[in-house]
Design a protein around this motif. Structure first.
Motif, short mmCIF file in Angstrom:
data_model
loop_
_atom_site.label_atom_id
_atom_site.label_comp_id
_atom_site.label_asym_id
_atom_site.label_seq_id
_atom_site.Cartn_x
_atom_site.Cartn_y
_atom_site.Cartn_z
N ARG A 1 0.85 -1.19 0.00
CA ARG A 1 0.00 0.00 0.00
C ARG A 1 0.89 1.24 0.00
NH1 ARG A 1 -4.15 -0.23 4.63
NH2 ARG A 1 -4.94 1.49 3.41
N GLY A 2 0.32 2.37 -0.35
CA GLY A 2 1.04 3.63 -0.24
C GLY A 2 1.55 4.21 -1.54
N PHE A 3 1.15 3.62 -2.67
CA PHE A 3 1.63 4.12 -3.95
C PHE A 3 0.57 4.90 -4.72
CE2 PHE A 3 4.77 0.49 -3.67
CZ PHE A 3 5.84 1.31 -3.36
N ARG B 1 -1.42 10.61 -4.69
CA ARG B 1 -1.35 11.54 -3.56
C ARG B 1 -0.13 11.23 -2.69
NH1 ARG B 1 -6.17 12.57 0.85
NH2 ARG B 1 -5.01 14.07 2.08
N ASN B 2 0.08 9.95 -2.39
CA ASN B 2 1.23 9.57 -1.57
C ASN B 2 2.55 9.84 -2.29
OD1 ASN B 2 -0.25 8.88 0.65
ND2 ASN B 2 -0.17 6.69 0.28
N LEU B 3 2.58 9.63 -3.59
CA LEU B 3 3.80 9.94 -4.34
C LEU B 3 4.12 11.43 -4.25
CD1 LEU B 3 3.38 7.72 -7.54
CD2 LEU B 3 4.79 7.27 -5.52
N LEU B 4 3.09 12.26 -4.26
CA LEU B 4 3.31 13.70 -4.11
C LEU B 4 3.78 14.03 -2.69
CD1 LEU B 4 0.37 15.09 -6.25
CD2 LEU B 4 2.81 15.09 -6.82
N PHE B 5 3.27 13.29 -1.70
CA PHE B 5 3.77 13.47 -0.32
C PHE B 5 5.25 13.08 -0.24
CE2 PHE B 5 -0.72 12.86 1.51
CZ PHE B 5 -0.90 14.23 1.69
N MET B 6 5.62 12.01 -0.92
CA MET B 6 7.02 11.57 -0.94
C MET B 6 7.89 12.66 -1.58
SD MET B 6 6.63 7.60 -2.09
CE MET B 6 5.27 6.63 -1.45
N ARG B 7 7.37 13.24 -2.65
CA ARG B 7 8.09 14.32 -3.32
C ARG B 7 8.27 15.50 -2.38
NH1 ARG B 7 7.54 19.18 -4.98
NH2 ARG B 7 8.28 19.94 -6.98
N SER B 8 7.21 15.86 -1.67
CA SER B 8 7.27 16.98 -0.71
C SER B 8 8.26 16.67 0.40
CB SER B 8 5.89 17.26 -0.12
OG SER B 8 5.01 17.68 -1.12
N PHE B 9 8.28 15.44 0.85
CA PHE B 9 9.20 15.01 1.89
C PHE B 9 10.64 15.18 1.42
CE2 PHE B 9 11.16 10.98 3.88
CZ PHE B 9 11.65 11.67 4.97
N ALA B 10 10.94 14.74 0.21
CA ALA B 10 12.29 14.87 -0.34
C ALA B 10 12.66 16.34 -0.54
CB ALA B 10 12.41 14.10 -1.65
#
Length: 107
Positions: A88-90, A93-102
């Protein structure tokens, strides 16, 4: 299995026949098992956080270099979900959260 022979299992010895330090040894082993279980969970969580940061960094780099937009992120999310149906997690929306995190934590 050999004909005429049945499997046998040793009987569990009664508590009164155990060594004096048995309970202490059992407690020490249980503590070690719990410590390792916790260590594995923490290591796993750490690895997942690093994975998410790395995915976010890849997306961020591609967006900056190649102008990736929403359609590419949506397609990437779909392909990742298809490639890893048990994870789960792909979502996009989550990919954009990952981008924001990076982006928020570049190092």
């Amino acid at each position: 299995m050999v004909a005429g022979k049945e499997a046998s299992f040793p009987a569990v010895p009664p508590r009164e026949g155990l060594p004096i330090d048995y309970a202490e040894t059992l407690s020490a082993i249980k503590r070690r098992v719990q410590q390792e279980r916790l260590r594995v969970v923490l290591a796993t969580n750490s690895a997942v956080v690093l994975l998410y940061w790395d995915i976010g960094k890849m997306i961020l780099d591609r967006q900056q270099r190649e102008g990736w937009g929403t359609k590419v992120i949506d397609r990437l999310a779909r392909d990742l979900r298809e490639g890893y149906p048990d994870m789960r997690g792909f979502s996009a929306r989550n990919l954009l959260f990952m981008r924001s995190f990076a982006e928020a934590c570049p190092d």
